[in-house]
Write an enzyme that holds these catalytic residues in place. Structure first.
Site, PDB file in Angstrom:
ATOM      1  N   ASP A  23      -8.502  17.385 -37.880  1.00 59.24           N
ATOM      2  CA  ASP A  23      -8.448  18.827 -38.155  1.00 59.24           C
ATOM      3  C   ASP A  23      -9.182  19.026 -39.474  1.00 59.24           C
ATOM      4  OD1 ASP A  23      -7.519  21.567 -37.983  1.00 59.24           O
ATOM      5  OD2 ASP A  23      -6.064  21.078 -39.543  1.00 59.24           O
ATOM      6  N   SER A  24      -9.324  20.302 -39.857  1.00 55.05           N
ATOM      7  CA  SER A  24      -9.933  20.577 -41.157  1.00 55.05           C
ATOM      8  C   SER A  24      -8.944  20.310 -42.303  1.00 55.05           C
ATOM      9  CB  SER A  24     -10.387  22.036 -41.217  1.00 55.05           C
ATOM     10  OG  SER A  24      -9.274  22.881 -40.988  1.00 55.05           O
ATOM     11  N   CYS A  86      -7.720  20.707 -33.668  1.00 61.53           N
ATOM     12  CA  CYS A  86      -8.293  21.840 -34.376  1.00 61.53           C
ATOM     13  C   CYS A  86      -8.817  22.783 -33.292  1.00 61.53           C
ATOM     14  CB  CYS A  86      -9.446  21.324 -35.244  1.00 61.53           C
ATOM     15  SG  CYS A  86     -10.425  22.612 -36.012  1.00 61.53           S
ATOM     16  N   GLU A 163      -3.057  25.915 -46.932  1.00 61.40           N
ATOM     17  CA  GLU A 163      -3.600  24.739 -47.622  1.00 61.40           C
ATOM     18  C   GLU A 163      -3.254  24.751 -49.115  1.00 61.40           C
ATOM     19  OE1 GLU A 163      -5.332  21.970 -46.525  1.00 61.40           O
ATOM     20  OE2 GLU A 163      -5.127  22.561 -44.417  1.00 61.40           O
ATOM     21  N   CYS A 195      -4.635  28.498 -33.692  1.00 64.80           N
ATOM     22  CA  CYS A 195      -5.149  27.623 -34.768  1.00 64.80           C
ATOM     23  C   CYS A 195      -4.006  26.667 -35.060  1.00 64.80           C
ATOM     24  CB  CYS A 195      -5.472  28.467 -36.003  1.00 64.80           C
ATOM     25  SG  CYS A 195      -5.714  27.501 -37.519  1.00 64.80           S
ATOM     26  N   HIS A 197      -3.031  25.242 -37.587  1.00 62.71           N
ATOM     27  CA  HIS A 197      -2.263  25.495 -38.820  1.00 62.71           C
ATOM     28  C   HIS A 197      -1.087  26.458 -38.575  1.00 62.71           C
ATOM     29  CE1 HIS A 197      -5.754  23.872 -41.040  1.00 62.71           C
ATOM     30  NE2 HIS A 197      -5.038  23.928 -42.154  1.00 62.71           N
TER      31      HIS A 197
END
Ligand code: DGL
Length: 280
Positions: A23-24, A86, A163, A195, A197
């Protein structure tokens, strides 16, 4: 007289190599949690591209390049399969890169869309700008249920707030109210975390959305699909082992370990892979 032969031992194909998960940033941890729940014997190589997060505001070609770079890195580490944990990567790159690698690759969009149509028919998708622009979720949903009503909302404020560990901040609540209002107005019965997240925000959303709304976390269906792939290829881990995870990030290992501790049983040991070493 009955002759007793030695009991037959049925060999089970096993492969204890790691599954690559990327993932990012910390979004993929929602997928890792599902691996721990559904496939506790599997070991994982987790990569968070934290030097380049967020992906969601980037151009499609750039996202495809990042995904390709990460999969090449994972190929060098001899992963037995990979999971694009992701949505942005899955939406933009899956069809383009899948055939370039000799291991199976599972994404989150297709399984998430299938799970959504089983959950309801007025479906809200919250996702990044890039995912919404691609319409990957809507297209997959309509492939499964042509009459489903779907609304996609881009939520660019969420990933930077997650984040930077601001899930319970007033800024997060304000952003969630802003993004959810159009979906409340359309009386959705199902909300897809488009997403990876966003499952980290479920408790925030629950304070805003009506209680009858069903939440779909595509990670659950993606790991069911992963289990099917592992079984189909005969590459499941030995069921007598318990899996472990190696963590790598392209940004600060220390910052990732601090943040990831929110969702893991203990503080992880994290190593750095600089972006320059990923370039092809
Ligand atoms: N967690 C990712 C996703 O599922 C990426 C978010 C981002 O980097 O913008 O889309």
């Amino acid at each position: 007289m009955l002759s007793l032969s030695a009991p037959e031992i049925v060999p089970i194909n096993t492969n204890n190599a790691q599954i690559g998960v990327f993932d990012s940033g910390v979004g993929g941890l929602t997928v890792l949690q599902e691996i721990h729940r559904q496939l506790p014997h599997e070991s994982v190589l987790y990569f968070g591209d934290t030097a380049r997060v967020p992906y969601g505001n980037r151009e499609p070609a750039e996202i495809v390049t990042f995904v390709r770079e990460i999969l090449h890195m994972m190929a060098k580490q001899d992963v037995k399969m990979a999971i694009m944990a992701c949505s942005t990567g899955s939406a933009l790159a899956m069809d383009l890169v899948k055939g370039e690698f000799d291991f199976p690759i599972v994404g989150v969009v297709r399984p998430g869309a299938r799970a959504a149509v089983q959950a309801g028919s007025r479906i809200g998708i919250m996702a990044t700008h890039a995912t919404v622009r691609s319409q990957a979720y809507s297209n997959e949903i309509w492939r499964c249920a042509a009459d489903a009503q779907v609304w996609e909302i881009a939520c660019p404020k969420f990933v930077p707030l997650i984040e930077s560990n601001q899930i319970d901040s007033p800024e997060m609540m304000e952003a969630a109210e802003e993004y959810l209002q159009p979906l409340i107005d359309r009386e959705i019965d199902t909300l897809v975390f488009g997403c990876t997240h966003y499952p980290h925000l479920k408790r925030v959303f629950q304070q805003i959305l009506p209680p009858h709304v069903t939440y779909v976390n595509p990670a659950e269906a993606a790991i069911i699909e992963t289990a099917q792939v592992l079984a189909g290829e005969g590459i499941q881990a030995n069921p007598n082992l318990s899996g472990d995870t190696s963590f790598y990030v392209s940004g600060s290992a220390h910052d990732f370990a601090d943040l990831a501790t929110n969702w893991l049983p203990s503080r992880p040991y994290v190593q750095n892979i600089p972006v320059e070493s990923l370039r092809l």
